[in-house]
Design a protein around this motif. Sequence first.
Motif, PDB file in Angstrom:
ATOM      1  N   HIS A  84      -9.147  -5.215   2.034  1.00  0.00           N
ATOM      2  CA  HIS A  84     -10.122  -4.156   1.781  1.00  0.00           C
ATOM      3  C   HIS A  84     -10.545  -3.478   3.074  1.00  0.00           C
ATOM      4  O   HIS A  84     -10.416  -4.027   4.145  1.00  0.00           O
ATOM      5  N   LEU A  96      -4.170   0.688  -2.366  1.00  0.00           N
ATOM      6  CA  LEU A  96      -3.626  -0.640  -2.629  1.00  0.00           C
ATOM      7  C   LEU A  96      -2.835  -0.608  -3.930  1.00  0.00           C
ATOM      8  O   LEU A  96      -3.341  -0.170  -4.968  1.00  0.00           O
ATOM      9  N   ARG A 114       0.852  -1.180   0.000  1.00  0.00           N
ATOM     10  CA  ARG A 114       0.000   0.000   0.000  1.00  0.00           C
ATOM     11  C   ARG A 114       0.891   1.235   0.000  1.00  0.00           C
ATOM     12  O   ARG A 114       2.047   1.180   0.412  1.00  0.00           O
TER      13      ARG A 114
END
Length: 196
Positions: A196, A153, A143
Amino acid sequence: MPEFESIPWSDGVWTHSPAAVSATDAAHLRATAVEGSDAWRHTAYGFVHDTEHALLAPLAVGEAVDVSFRAPWSGQFDQAGVFVRADDEHWVKAGVEYSDGHLGLGAVVTDIRSDWSVGYVDDWRDAEITVRVSRWADALVVRARADDDPWRLVRVAPFDGERPASAGPFLAAPTRAGLTVTFARWTRSPADDALH
């Protein structure tokens, strides 16, 4: 929120010594790349370059490393970020690279041969950039962000959890002398537990 542990610059070992290194204070390290330094293996270009400047300390499965930095991006292929190395043929470099007039955010994943993924982040040019790499049992999760913006990401890459590896800040300057990167942060924390 992960608990961050600062890694002293003195805990790292350089893969290849930069042209110059100085600690401006306990938090900041300035490193100047040797002209022609780079990391790449075979794909598309046909050459092997193994001359990057990476300051590495052990990275275990379940850990993450964060590196923050600034640089005067102006030379073709100027680059900096995080380098994760298992051996000469298995490594990942993730961060930013200045190419063809644009600042690109991406990663090179090398498993005997290198690949490259990249996207433009020209608005990051004057920002403090942070790259975070989390090590999972079978992958590296990359990231990045500019200043205090939300994390983006960059890549989920396969990486052997059984293989010892080290990680830390890196820089390279394939086409010029004088690239100096100021590193402002090198920390270790628990790996991110979700994509996520």
